[in-house]
Design an enzyme around this catalytic site. Sequence first.
Site, PDB file in Angstrom:
ATOM      1  N   ILE A 462       0.857  -1.259   0.045  1.00  0.00           N
ATOM      2  CA  ILE A 462       0.029  -0.065   0.133  1.00  0.00           C
ATOM      3  C   ILE A 462       0.930   1.202   0.029  1.00  0.00           C
ATOM      4  O   ILE A 462       0.601   2.312   0.422  1.00  0.00           O
ATOM      5  CB  ILE A 462      -0.887   0.006   1.162  1.00  0.00           C
ATOM      6  CG1 ILE A 462      -0.075  -0.088   2.712  1.00  0.00           C
ATOM      7  CG2 ILE A 462      -2.053  -1.174   1.009  1.00  0.00           C
ATOM      8  CD1 ILE A 462      -1.104   0.008   3.833  1.00  0.00           C
ATOM      9  N   GLY A 463       2.155   1.080  -0.528  1.00  0.00           N
ATOM     10  CA  GLY A 463       2.905   2.436  -0.497  1.00  0.00           C
ATOM     11  C   GLY A 463       4.052   1.967   0.319  1.00  0.00           C
ATOM     12  O   GLY A 463       4.907   3.014   0.598  1.00  0.00           O
ATOM     13  N   LEU A 628      15.004  -3.324   7.341  1.00  0.00           N
ATOM     14  CA  LEU A 628      15.204  -3.909   5.854  1.00  0.00           C
ATOM     15  C   LEU A 628      15.797  -2.977   4.881  1.00  0.00           C
ATOM     16  O   LEU A 628      16.430  -3.343   4.126  1.00  0.00           O
ATOM     17  CB  LEU A 628      14.185  -4.816   5.444  1.00  0.00           C
ATOM     18  CG  LEU A 628      13.597  -5.863   6.386  1.00  0.00           C
ATOM     19  CD1 LEU A 628      12.686  -6.764   5.717  1.00  0.00           C
ATOM     20  CD2 LEU A 628      14.860  -6.867   6.627  1.00  0.00           C
ATOM     21  N   THR A 632      13.021   3.573   2.805  1.00  0.00           N
ATOM     22  CA  THR A 632      11.582   3.139   3.119  1.00  0.00           C
ATOM     23  C   THR A 632      11.279   3.241   4.365  1.00  0.00           C
ATOM     24  O   THR A 632       9.845   3.649   4.825  1.00  0.00           O
ATOM     25  CB  THR A 632      11.090   1.795   2.253  1.00  0.00           C
ATOM     26  OG1 THR A 632      11.912   0.930   2.937  1.00  0.00           O
ATOM     27  CG2 THR A 632      11.498   1.722   0.933  1.00  0.00           C
ATOM     28  N   GLN A 636       8.149   5.801   6.039  1.00  0.00           N
ATOM     29  CA  GLN A 636       7.209   5.225   6.802  1.00  0.00           C
ATOM     30  C   GLN A 636       7.205   6.160   8.228  1.00  0.00           C
ATOM     31  O   GLN A 636       5.718   6.563   8.589  1.00  0.00           O
ATOM     32  CB  GLN A 636       7.302   3.903   7.267  1.00  0.00           C
ATOM     33  CG  GLN A 636       6.847   3.019   6.194  1.00  0.00           C
ATOM     34  CD  GLN A 636       5.456   3.136   5.769  1.00  0.00           C
ATOM     35  OE1 GLN A 636       4.441   2.604   6.489  1.00  0.00           O
ATOM     36  NE2 GLN A 636       5.196   3.731   4.631  1.00  0.00           N
ATOM     37  N   GLU A 702       2.810   1.867  11.967  1.00  0.00           N
ATOM     38  CA  GLU A 702       2.009   2.701  12.705  1.00  0.00           C
ATOM     39  C   GLU A 702       2.839   3.468  13.603  1.00  0.00           C
ATOM     40  O   GLU A 702       2.300   4.733  14.283  1.00  0.00           O
ATOM     41  CB  GLU A 702       1.123   1.764  13.582  1.00  0.00           C
ATOM     42  CG  GLU A 702      -0.297   1.385  13.237  1.00  0.00           C
ATOM     43  CD  GLU A 702      -0.123   0.451  12.132  1.00  0.00           C
ATOM     44  OE1 GLU A 702      -1.276   0.504  11.446  1.00  0.00           O
ATOM     45  OE2 GLU A 702       0.621  -0.347  11.814  1.00  0.00           O
TER      46      GLU A 702
END
Length: 736
Positions: A462-463, A628, A632, A636, A702
């Site tokens: 989802i991106g 990882l 990215t 997030q 989250e």
Amino acid sequence: MTTLETGRTVGAGIDRVDAPLKVTGAAHYPNDFSIPGMAHAALVGSTVAAGRIRGFDLSQAQAAPGVLTVITHLTAPQLERGPMTLLGGSPPAPLQDDRILHYGQHIAVVVAESAEQARHAARLVRVEYETEKAVLGIDDPRAQIVENPWGLDTDRGDIDAGFGQADVIVEDTYTTPDNTNNPLGLMATLAAWHGDALTVHDSTQWPHNVRTSLAAIFKVPESGVRVLAPFVGGGFGAGLRVWSHVILTVLAARQVKRPVKLVLTRPEMFTSVGHRPNSVQQIKIGATRAGDLVAIEHHGISSVAMEDDDYEPVSFGSAVAYACPNVLTRDRQARLNIPCPGSMRAPAEGQGNFALECAIDDVAHAVGMDPLEFRLRNYAEEHPLSGLPWSSKALRECYTEGAERFGWSRRNPEPGSMRDGRLLIGYGLAGVSYPFYQVPCQARASVRRDGSAHVRSAATDIGTGTYTVMTQLAAELLGLDVSQVRFDLGDSDMPYSPQAGGSGLTGALGNAVHTACRRLVQEFLDVVAGDAGSPLRGCLLDDVTVGDGRIHRVDDPAQGESYADILARHGLEELSADGRSTPPRSEDLGMAPAGAFGAKFVEVRIDPELGLLRVARVVSAIDGGRILNEKTAASQIIGGTVGGISQAMFEETATDAGTGRIANATFGDYLMPVNADVPDMEVLFLGGPDRATAVGTKGVGEIGLVGMAAAIGNAVFHATGRRIRSLPFTIDQLML
């Protein structure tokens, strides 16, 4: 067999592997697909919040150009409610009776040759209602109260005795409003029947759930349902449930015997795909003069739809946040005439942390202790409920290193004491966590004769970067270059994957990929086990490692051979292996599996005459386990931080108290931050791999949002001496 120790690929902040497809327009989202002969659907929503439908006048709609059919509860078949899922019950099936449970409820669907014709005809449907007075507020005495629906209330120690030991007690009420998931891409569904077989393109975060649910609802074999979602334009939780519009699209396609496509409008997004439910929270905290917590009592009540089972235990985080001997948490729900809520980024913690961390600051202020020092003094070294050690926890480092990077030592503790001209300056912080979540997952890995690898699972991206990090992980585990690995997802015909949500997909999927790749290397060792010409003959998995497209011996790296050579010599086109992950259990580990932890540090600037609040700086110090991909993962955290700023300062879904209509269901009226509202942000990743799983990740989807509302609220208090206990923070609250 060594796997992740070398770190050649895992952790590197490489660019997204799917970026070229996205920037060239070659990445197809559900709204981009079309099928020859496709018709289009549009929804008719209720214009009252409670009551019954007395009748329809469909004459104008049915006579409108291009209309194929209009389906209402009078013509729709009886449908089963979707099955129970990992996230709870499915929303109620649509068009099953004449009852109206909320404003905007789907009461008819129009199918026409074009989307424009369908929308035009939908506006021509006339409905006569028998209205009832809607229940719209948590404080409405008519609201049915649901007690502890999932059994997550907690009670340890003696709460009354704890408060009896307290020198300082802080007790207040905090409120958070409805927020609405608003991914930029409108949710879309395209359904096509082929006999009893069904193919669906859907904006979902969980293809397998859509497959299972549609098979049950329409009573067809699950094996004949295929759900495709290779690219999803954001979700934030909106794609975690099988919503009414998905079912209606499938129903319409069956009725007209043609493929049907439905794209929600922006106003329909506010009533059709969930929202973060509002909450009222009472929190009471007791401490000694020395700064030791002795009691925490946290009660929360949230809204839920009349016939839905969505649940967010907003108080539960208070049970595990601090080393406090006496803690009681209770959660309830009030059933209202509202659209079904659903998960929205950082569900439960996004609301509960606001109350807890603001109250913690107030207690620190009351005992005359620095808020950072107070949190460190009450740090939970072990899991407060189980007493087990955490599988990993670097929150202490997040506090100390984050504070140093932010410059917390420059903070004058006196509220209102720091200024820049007429602007008031405030420093605030919040401790944050997001609970461990991981469920079973499967993956399949193959290596072909050309030496390339193909890995797949029915997950979604989802991106968040799932394509990229799983490509990196597989490349590392197989000893290949990233360019030699293809990772596919978003197809329910692939091995089972759980939802992209709860910060749990990377761990679940990563561990499944880990197992699949190890088994694949074992498959190659099995092929050469009796091969006299192979230097790997007789080797066990722990005897070898991988690199440069080869398997070679640990004790003699020169002794080895490539995947391609093994396949060619044995006349094989490819070898494949399946992997599965299962969530670790505390009783097996002797540890409490840990979710992500972190600390948020915020500087705000306030113009007291205009009530203007600006966030000037944010430092996020995060323990997310093994990272990882640094790029990215940082993205997030930054995205979540922006979402937290939005929750604190902008977002509020406004429901008209008289009608139940959402009054700001457009991007022109629903406030969100723009670039000018987003400050410089710094992200620190601390800690290391988590011990609970082979890959060692903990998820960061989250944790970026959690704590931002509290940190901003605490900074506002430091700047002004005024404690604001309701979100969002508005101009009238800030004018001094």
